[in-house]
Design an enzyme around this catalytic site. Sequence first.
Site, PDB file in Angstrom:
ATOM      1  N   LYS A 192       0.690  -1.186  -0.021  1.00 48.98           N
ATOM      2  CA  LYS A 192       0.022  -0.057  -0.246  1.00 48.98           C
ATOM      3  C   LYS A 192       0.869   1.244   0.172  1.00 48.98           C
ATOM      4  O   LYS A 192       0.295   2.281  -0.696  1.00 48.98           O
ATOM      5  CB  LYS A 192      -1.089  -0.063   0.902  1.00 48.98           C
ATOM      6  CG  LYS A 192      -0.427   0.196   2.602  1.00 48.98           C
ATOM      7  CD  LYS A 192      -1.601   0.146   3.423  1.00 48.98           C
ATOM      8  CE  LYS A 192      -1.275  -0.478   4.834  1.00 48.98           C
ATOM      9  NZ  LYS A 192       0.165   0.316   5.290  1.00 48.98           N
TER      10      LYS A 192
ATOM     11  N   ARG B  75      -6.626   1.748  12.083  1.00 47.53           N
ATOM     12  CA  ARG B  75      -6.238   0.440  12.250  1.00 47.53           C
ATOM     13  C   ARG B  75      -7.059  -0.167  13.305  1.00 47.53           C
ATOM     14  O   ARG B  75      -6.701  -1.327  13.541  1.00 47.53           O
ATOM     15  CB  ARG B  75      -4.786   0.436  12.451  1.00 47.53           C
ATOM     16  CG  ARG B  75      -3.760   0.675  11.459  1.00 47.53           C
ATOM     17  CD  ARG B  75      -2.498   0.389  11.905  1.00 47.53           C
ATOM     18  NE  ARG B  75      -1.781   0.998  10.894  1.00 47.53           N
ATOM     19  CZ  ARG B  75      -0.386   0.469  10.225  1.00 47.53           C
ATOM     20  NH1 ARG B  75      -0.152  -0.724  10.943  1.00 47.53           N
ATOM     21  NH2 ARG B  75       0.230   1.057   9.496  1.00 47.53           N
TER      22      ARG B  75
ATOM     23  N   ARG C 258      11.581  -6.532   2.905  1.00 40.96           N
ATOM     24  CA  ARG C 258      11.649  -5.088   2.840  1.00 40.96           C
ATOM     25  C   ARG C 258      13.010  -4.597   3.352  1.00 40.96           C
ATOM     26  O   ARG C 258      13.610  -4.771   4.342  1.00 40.96           O
ATOM     27  CB  ARG C 258      10.440  -4.650   3.383  1.00 40.96           C
ATOM     28  CG  ARG C 258      10.329  -3.181   3.293  1.00 40.96           C
ATOM     29  CD  ARG C 258       8.935  -2.584   3.634  1.00 40.96           C
ATOM     30  NE  ARG C 258       8.449  -2.723   4.985  1.00 40.96           N
ATOM     31  CZ  ARG C 258       7.482  -2.393   5.114  1.00 40.96           C
ATOM     32  NH1 ARG C 258       6.363  -1.800   4.689  1.00 40.96           N
ATOM     33  NH2 ARG C 258       7.035  -2.244   6.421  1.00 40.96           N
TER      34      ARG C 258
ATOM     35  N   ARG D  21      14.180  -1.958   8.483  1.00 37.19           N
ATOM     36  CA  ARG D  21      13.437  -1.147   9.524  1.00 37.19           C
ATOM     37  C   ARG D  21      13.510  -1.929  10.714  1.00 37.19           C
ATOM     38  O   ARG D  21      13.196  -3.303  10.668  1.00 37.19           O
ATOM     39  CB  ARG D  21      12.179  -0.973   9.159  1.00 37.19           C
ATOM     40  CG  ARG D  21      11.800   0.445   8.695  1.00 37.19           C
ATOM     41  CD  ARG D  21      10.302   0.314   7.878  1.00 37.19           C
ATOM     42  NE  ARG D  21       9.090   0.130   8.780  1.00 37.19           N
ATOM     43  CZ  ARG D  21       7.951   0.045   8.537  1.00 37.19           C
ATOM     44  NH1 ARG D  21       7.533   0.550   7.507  1.00 37.19           N
ATOM     45  NH2 ARG D  21       7.123  -0.466   9.306  1.00 37.19           N
TER      46      ARG D  21
ATOM     47  N   ARG E 295       2.071  -7.282  14.110  1.00 39.77           N
ATOM     48  CA  ARG E 295       1.299  -6.424  13.292  1.00 39.77           C
ATOM     49  C   ARG E 295       0.502  -6.999  12.396  1.00 39.77           C
ATOM     50  O   ARG E 295      -0.664  -6.679  12.231  1.00 39.77           O
ATOM     51  CB  ARG E 295       2.275  -5.913  12.473  1.00 39.77           C
ATOM     52  CG  ARG E 295       3.227  -4.697  13.186  1.00 39.77           C
ATOM     53  CD  ARG E 295       4.559  -4.403  12.844  1.00 39.77           C
ATOM     54  NE  ARG E 295       5.075  -4.089  11.464  1.00 39.77           N
ATOM     55  CZ  ARG E 295       5.958  -4.419  10.641  1.00 39.77           C
ATOM     56  NH1 ARG E 295       6.932  -5.023  11.160  1.00 39.77           N
ATOM     57  NH2 ARG E 295       6.146  -3.578   9.729  1.00 39.77           N
TER      58      ARG E 295
HETATM   59  P1  ADP Z   1       3.641  -1.586   8.456  1.00 44.88           P
HETATM   60  O1  ADP Z   1       2.201  -1.179   7.846  1.00 44.88           O
HETATM   61  O2  ADP Z   1       4.471  -2.157   7.649  1.00 44.88           O
HETATM   62  O3  ADP Z   1       3.070  -2.229   9.787  1.00 44.88           O
HETATM   63  P2  ADP Z   1       3.649   1.375   9.174  1.00 44.88           P
HETATM   64  O4  ADP Z   1       4.764   1.941   8.909  1.00 44.88           O
HETATM   65  O5  ADP Z   1       2.465   1.499   8.442  1.00 44.88           O
HETATM   66  O6  ADP Z   1       4.398  -0.173   8.865  1.00 44.88           O
HETATM   67  O7  ADP Z   1       3.487   1.188  10.421  1.00 44.88           O
HETATM   68  C1  ADP Z   1       4.737   1.182  11.784  1.00 44.88           C
HETATM   69  C2  ADP Z   1       3.941   1.144  13.077  1.00 44.88           C
HETATM   70  O8  ADP Z   1       3.608   2.592  13.316  1.00 44.88           O
HETATM   71  C3  ADP Z   1       3.030   0.387  13.379  1.00 44.88           C
HETATM   72  O9  ADP Z   1       3.417  -1.077  13.750  1.00 44.88           O
HETATM   73  C4  ADP Z   1       2.357   0.726  14.637  1.00 44.88           C
HETATM   74  O10 ADP Z   1       3.105   0.674  15.782  1.00 44.88           O
HETATM   75  C5  ADP Z   1       2.717   2.397  14.025  1.00 44.88           C
HETATM   76  N1  ADP Z   1       1.209   2.808  13.700  1.00 44.88           N
HETATM   77  C6  ADP Z   1       1.216   2.869  12.301  1.00 44.88           C
HETATM   78  N2  ADP Z   1      -0.114   3.450  12.090  1.00 44.88           N
HETATM   79  C7  ADP Z   1      -0.762   3.234  13.221  1.00 44.88           C
HETATM   80  C8  ADP Z   1      -2.108   3.724  13.556  1.00 44.88           C
HETATM   81  N3  ADP Z   1      -3.120   4.130  12.877  1.00 44.88           N
HETATM   82  N4  ADP Z   1      -2.528   3.288  15.052  1.00 44.88           N
HETATM   83  C9  ADP Z   1      -1.652   2.914  15.898  1.00 44.88           C
HETATM   84  N5  ADP Z   1      -0.228   2.931  15.723  1.00 44.88           N
HETATM   85  C10 ADP Z   1       0.030   3.066  14.288  1.00 44.88           C
END
Ligand code: ADP
Length: 228
Positions: free
Chosen positions: A13, A88, A127, A164, A176
Site C-alpha cells: 500500500k 487500524r 523489505r 526497518r 502487526r
Molecule cells: P506496516 O504497515 O508495515 O506495519 P507502518 O509504517 O504503517 O508499517 O507502521 C509502523 C508502526 O507504526 C505500526 O506497527 C504501529 O506501531 C505504528 N502505527 C502506524 N499506524 C498506526 C495507527 N493508525 N495506529 C496506531 N499505531 C500506528
Amino acid sequence: MRILIFGPNGSGKGTQSALLVNRFQVAHIESGAIFRDHAKRGTELGKEAKTYTDRGALVPDSITIPMILDRLNAADCAKGWILDGFPRNPSQAIALLDGLSKAGTPLDAVVEIQVDREIAKARLLGRRTCPAGHPNNLAIPGIQPVGEHEPYFCWKCGAELIGRSDDMDENAIDIRLNIYFDAENGTLAAVQRVHDWCKKSNTTYVTLDGSAKIDQVQAELCQGLGLT
Ligand code: ADP
C-alpha cells in the site's frame, strides 16, 4: 482527491500510495512514517511511539487519532491526500469518519489491497529501505535489491539499504499481522466499518489483488478509481 488506502503490512500500500501521490501531487499521510520521523528527530512523541512501534503494537489512540486529524487539517492537505496506515481499529475508523464529516471533507474513494498473511509476512521480512525512498524487497520480483547478503544495495540507485527495526523482528511482524487480520477489534474491523459507510454514502470502494505485479496493481487501481 481524498483517498483512504487499506492493506496488510507488506501488501504494497505504501508503494501504490507513493505512485498515486506522485501522479496527482497530493499529500501522502502515512501514520507509520510520521512516527518514524518523530523518532529520528528524537521528539517526546517519537520516543514514546518507538516503545510501541518496535514491538509491533499500535501506538495508543489518544496519541494517534488527534495526530492524524490535525495532520489532515494542514495547508498541504487542502487539495487532497492519500491516507495510508490509518485507521487500524474501529475507534480510529469512527473518529476519522466523524472528523471528516464535521469538516465537510468526506472520503472520495477507498482502496483495499488484499494479500494472504503468508505473502505479507515474506514481504515484510524482505523489505529493505533505500535512503532515497526507492522501494526494495527481496520477496518481490522487479524491485529486488542487488547483492547476495547484507548489506544489500538499491536496484535503482545503488545506495546501501537498511532494514526497518520492526521488520527485523519476526515476533513484531506476527503481532502487526495479528492486529491487521483481527476482524473484531483490529484493522479488518475498521475496514468493515469504512466499507459499510461507503455503501451507505455511495462512495467508490476498490478491492485489489495485492499479490499481482506492482504495475498491474497500479493499473487496476487507476481503473477502479476511474482514472486514465
Ligand atoms: P506496516 O504497515 O508495515 O506495519 P507502518 O509504517 O504503517 O508499517 O507502521 C509502523 C508502526 O507504526 C505500526 O506497527 C504501529 O506501531 C505504528 N502505527 C502506524 N499506524 C498506526 C495507527 N493508525 N495506529 C496506531 N499505531 C500506528
